[in-house]
Each structure stands twice: as structure tokens, then as C-alpha cells.
Design a protein around this motif. Structure first.
Motif, short mmCIF file in Angstrom:
data_model
loop_
_atom_site.label_atom_id
_atom_site.label_comp_id
_atom_site.label_asym_id
_atom_site.label_seq_id
_atom_site.Cartn_x
_atom_site.Cartn_y
_atom_site.Cartn_z
N ILE A 143 0.83 -1.20 0.00
CA ILE A 143 0.00 0.00 0.00
C ILE A 143 0.87 1.25 0.00
CG2 ILE A 143 -1.93 1.17 1.11
CD1 ILE A 143 -2.49 -1.54 2.53
N LYS A 144 0.46 2.20 -0.82
CA LYS A 144 1.20 3.44 -1.01
C LYS A 144 0.82 4.42 0.09
CE LYS A 144 1.59 6.73 -4.80
NZ LYS A 144 0.80 7.28 -5.91
N PHE A 145 1.78 4.97 0.79
CA PHE A 145 1.46 5.90 1.86
C PHE A 145 1.92 7.31 1.55
CE2 PHE A 145 1.26 2.02 4.65
CZ PHE A 145 -0.12 2.06 4.74
N ARG A 146 1.89 7.67 0.30
CA ARG A 146 2.25 9.03 -0.09
C ARG A 146 1.10 9.60 -0.92
NH1 ARG A 146 6.39 12.60 -0.85
NH2 ARG A 146 6.26 13.80 -2.79
N ALA A 147 0.64 10.80 -0.53
CA ALA A 147 -0.48 11.42 -1.25
C ALA A 147 0.02 12.65 -1.99
CB ALA A 147 -1.59 11.81 -0.28
N GLU A 148 -0.30 12.72 -3.27
CA GLU A 148 0.03 13.89 -4.06
C GLU A 148 -1.20 14.28 -4.86
OE1 GLU A 148 4.21 14.78 -5.99
OE2 GLU A 148 3.99 12.66 -5.53
N PHE A 149 -1.27 15.57 -5.25
CA PHE A 149 -2.49 16.01 -5.93
C PHE A 149 -2.72 15.27 -7.24
CE2 PHE A 149 -1.47 18.54 -9.68
CZ PHE A 149 -0.09 18.67 -9.55
N ASP A 150 -1.62 14.87 -7.94
CA ASP A 150 -1.85 14.25 -9.25
C ASP A 150 -2.15 12.76 -9.17
OD1 ASP A 150 0.68 13.61 -8.59
OD2 ASP A 150 1.63 14.34 -10.43
N ASP A 151 -2.34 12.24 -7.94
CA ASP A 151 -2.90 10.89 -7.82
C ASP A 151 -4.36 10.91 -8.24
OD1 ASP A 151 -0.56 9.94 -6.79
OD2 ASP A 151 -1.13 10.29 -4.70
N LEU A 152 -5.01 12.05 -8.08
CA LEU A 152 -6.44 12.17 -8.36
C LEU A 152 -6.66 13.07 -9.57
CD1 LEU A 152 -7.23 12.57 -4.62
CD2 LEU A 152 -8.33 10.84 -6.03
N PRO A 153 -7.23 12.53 -10.65
CA PRO A 153 -7.38 13.30 -11.89
C PRO A 153 -8.16 14.60 -11.69
CG PRO A 153 -7.94 11.00 -12.25
CD PRO A 153 -7.73 11.16 -10.79
N SER A 154 -9.13 14.61 -10.78
CA SER A 154 -9.93 15.83 -10.58
C SER A 154 -9.09 16.95 -9.99
CB SER A 154 -11.11 15.55 -9.66
OG SER A 154 -11.97 14.65 -10.28
N LEU A 155 -8.13 16.58 -9.14
CA LEU A 155 -7.27 17.60 -8.54
C LEU A 155 -6.27 18.13 -9.57
CD1 LEU A 155 -6.57 16.18 -4.96
CD2 LEU A 155 -8.53 17.46 -5.81
N LEU A 156 -5.85 17.24 -10.48
CA LEU A 156 -4.97 17.65 -11.58
C LEU A 156 -5.72 18.63 -12.49
CD1 LEU A 156 -2.20 17.11 -12.91
CD2 LEU A 156 -3.26 15.26 -14.18
N PHE A 157 -6.99 18.31 -12.75
CA PHE A 157 -7.85 19.19 -13.55
C PHE A 157 -8.01 20.55 -12.85
CE2 PHE A 157 -12.43 20.39 -14.54
CZ PHE A 157 -12.13 20.99 -15.76
N PHE A 158 -8.12 20.51 -11.52
CA PHE A 158 -8.24 21.75 -10.73
C PHE A 158 -7.03 22.64 -10.94
CE2 PHE A 158 -7.52 24.21 -6.87
CZ PHE A 158 -8.78 24.75 -6.63
N VAL A 159 -5.83 22.05 -10.85
CA VAL A 159 -4.60 22.83 -11.02
C VAL A 159 -4.52 23.39 -12.44
CG1 VAL A 159 -2.08 22.71 -11.03
CG2 VAL A 159 -3.37 21.58 -9.22
#
Lengths: 183, 183
Positions: free
Chosen positions: B58-74
């Protein structure tokens, strides 16, 4: 939009035909957008799917109001559809009296707010539908569409109506502005 | 907006003060919205959090570009911020030459499209942030904010800038329409 005479103001004739043409287009587009948003709201609201098996712990029934964003989609599209039907009154008024300016400004203001609402509801639902289809590995969210096939097809399809309304609202605002500039 | 003389058209004087006031307000609001969207994009894009433990699976690092909607936000907020900076040129032109009508129509058209873009990106990100905070029992999506506290605080905060821009765009469109009707 040609002719520099517009820029220094122009005394328009009552019932001038260029603005009337825009008003008729406005009326037709409003009906289309009202049907599109009503269809989107109904398609989303009537969707549910129960899988043919169940356990004690996990829920195997999907409904739109399980997900707040889809509930917002239905509410948003219903409100916009209702607004569009009401706005037909002003639209008809503009066909009859094509020199009216203040009521057009009012209509643009409401249209702008409603564009925001329908865009927000379409976009919020889309991001959830995307997660439902593809899941997200980083957040360990599973793609529920692998189980709920019909549910996912319906909710994806209902987004279309909302996006049609977004496009129509953009055109409506530009049409109104052109009509105001011609008065 | 008072006076029925507006409704039958009015020959306006070059550099009339009521429109100039609106143009100056337009200029100031554009700067505010540009700062708000740039801030939102930067706050979201620079967010990441690594938890102080890890397993093989399991990956324990969170970045905005893990989630496409947050990438779209940026992306959306960056595009809108860039547009707002460019639009300052036309805004200054309207202060100098307050009777310009066609360039105002053009600006309203672009503003409307950009309102759609910034609303869509804010709304898509909001629905994902909501799921991150509250999870969803029906879909078995877990609230990742229980682990990624700082990450969630930052992404929630960055939404504010985007919503400020939505409000400012709505005002900008209405201001432009009023200015056009006065010319």
C-alpha cells in the motif's frame, strides 16, 4: 456585429428585426436546455441497481443518493430546468418587445448564476462517475462500475444532458449581450 | 440603470464617466481573481504528504496528481489565471476608451467560457475532497483524510481561491453587460 456605428450608440427602431431574431433563437434554446436538464435529472434520479446476491455486511444496491455529488446533480439540474421554464416568460416578452434592455440585463445575471450551477453539478457528478469507472489506486477507492454495470451506464449517460445545457447557457449569454449592444 | 431613455438607444459621449467607473472596477476585480486562481493552483500543486510508515503493498504518499480531478483543478485554475492576466490588456483599453462595445462583447464571451472552466474545476475538486473527508459507505470508498491530515487541509483550503474566482467572474460578466447597455 459589423459597423463602427454601434460603438457610439445607435437609436434603434422599436421591434427592429435583428434583435427579434436573437430573441426567437433565445426562446428555442431555452426550451432545448430545459428538456436537456430535466432529462438529465430524471435519468439520474430514476437509476438504481440491485445485484442478485448479498451478504450481511456489504450493501449490493446502488442508488444515486448514495453519493452526495449525484444528489447535487439531480437537485442542480432540476432547479436549472425550473428556472429555464420560468425564464420563457421573459424570453417571450423580448420577442414581443425587442428593445427592452433592463429585463435583458436581469436575464443575463440569472443566466450567469444558472450557468455556474449547472456547470458545478455536471462537473461534480463527472468526477464521481470517473472514480466509479476507474477507481483510484492511490486512495484505494475501487471501481464500482465493475459490479454495477447498468447503474454506471445510466449515470454516465445522464451527464450528457447537463453538458448540453452548459453549452446552451454560454450561447444564451452571448446572444443576450449582442442583443443588448444592438439596442 | 434608471431612465427609459436607455431602452430606445442613447447616443453616448466619448469617455462617459459611468462606464469608466465600471471599467476600473473590472480591472481591479480581474487582478483579484488572477491572484485567487493562481494561489489556488499553487496551493494544490505543491501539496503532498508522506506518512512515516510503509508496507510493500500500500502506497502511503499522497500527491495532488494521484487524483485526476485535482490535476484538472490545477490545470483549470492555471489557465484561468493566465487568461485573467492577458485580459487586463482589454480591461485597460476599456478604461481608456470607455465607449468600446465590440471588444466588451468579446470579453464577455471569453469570461463566460472561463467562468465555466473555473466552476467545473472547483466543483470537480470539491466532490473529490468531500469523498476524501467523508468516504462513501455505499461504494466502500474510505475517508483518506483520516491518514493524510495535512494533505486534506491544504487541498480543502485551495478550493477557496477557486470559489472566489467564480464569484468575481459572475460580477465581471454582469458589470460588462451593464457597461454595454450604457454605451
Amino acid at each position: 456585429m459589423k459597423g463602427s456605428s454601434m460603438e457610439v450608440g445607435e437609436v434603434s427602431k422599436k421591434g427592429a428585426s435583428p434583435t427579434r431574431g436573437l430573441s426567437i433563437m433565445d426562446f428555442v434554446l431555452r426550451i432545448l436546455a430545459a428538456v436537456a436538464t430535466l432529462g438529465a435529472a430524471l435519468a439520474m434520479a430514476t437509476t438504481n441497481e440491485t445485484l442478485p446476491f448479498a451478504t450481511q455486511f456489504i450493501k449490493f444496491r446502488a442508488e444515486f443518493d448514495d453519493l452526495p455529488s449525484l444528489l447535487f446533480f439531480v437537485t442542480g439540474n432540476s432547479v436549472v430546468s425550473g428556472y429555464l421554464v420560468l425564464s420563457l416568460v421573459l424570453s417571450v416578452f423580448h420577442i414581443v418587445r425587442s428593445t427592452a434592455a433592463k429585463s435583458r440585463i436581469l436575464l443575463v445575471a440569472f443566466d450567469t448564476v444558472m450557468l455556474g450551477l449547472v456547470t458545478a453539478s455536471a462537473s461534480a457528478a463527472t468526477s464521481i462517475v470517473y472514480i466509479a469507472h476507474h477507481g483510484n489506486a492511490g486512495a484505494n477507492w475501487f471501481a464500482i462500475c465493475q459490479q454495477y454495470n447498468n447503474f454506471c451506464e445510466r449515470i454516465s449517460g445522464s451527464l450528457i444532458g447537463s453538458y448540453i445545457a452548459v453549452a446552451i447557457f454560454t450561447i444564451l449569454i452571448i446572444l443576450s449581450v449582442v442583443a443588448i449592444s444592438r439596442n
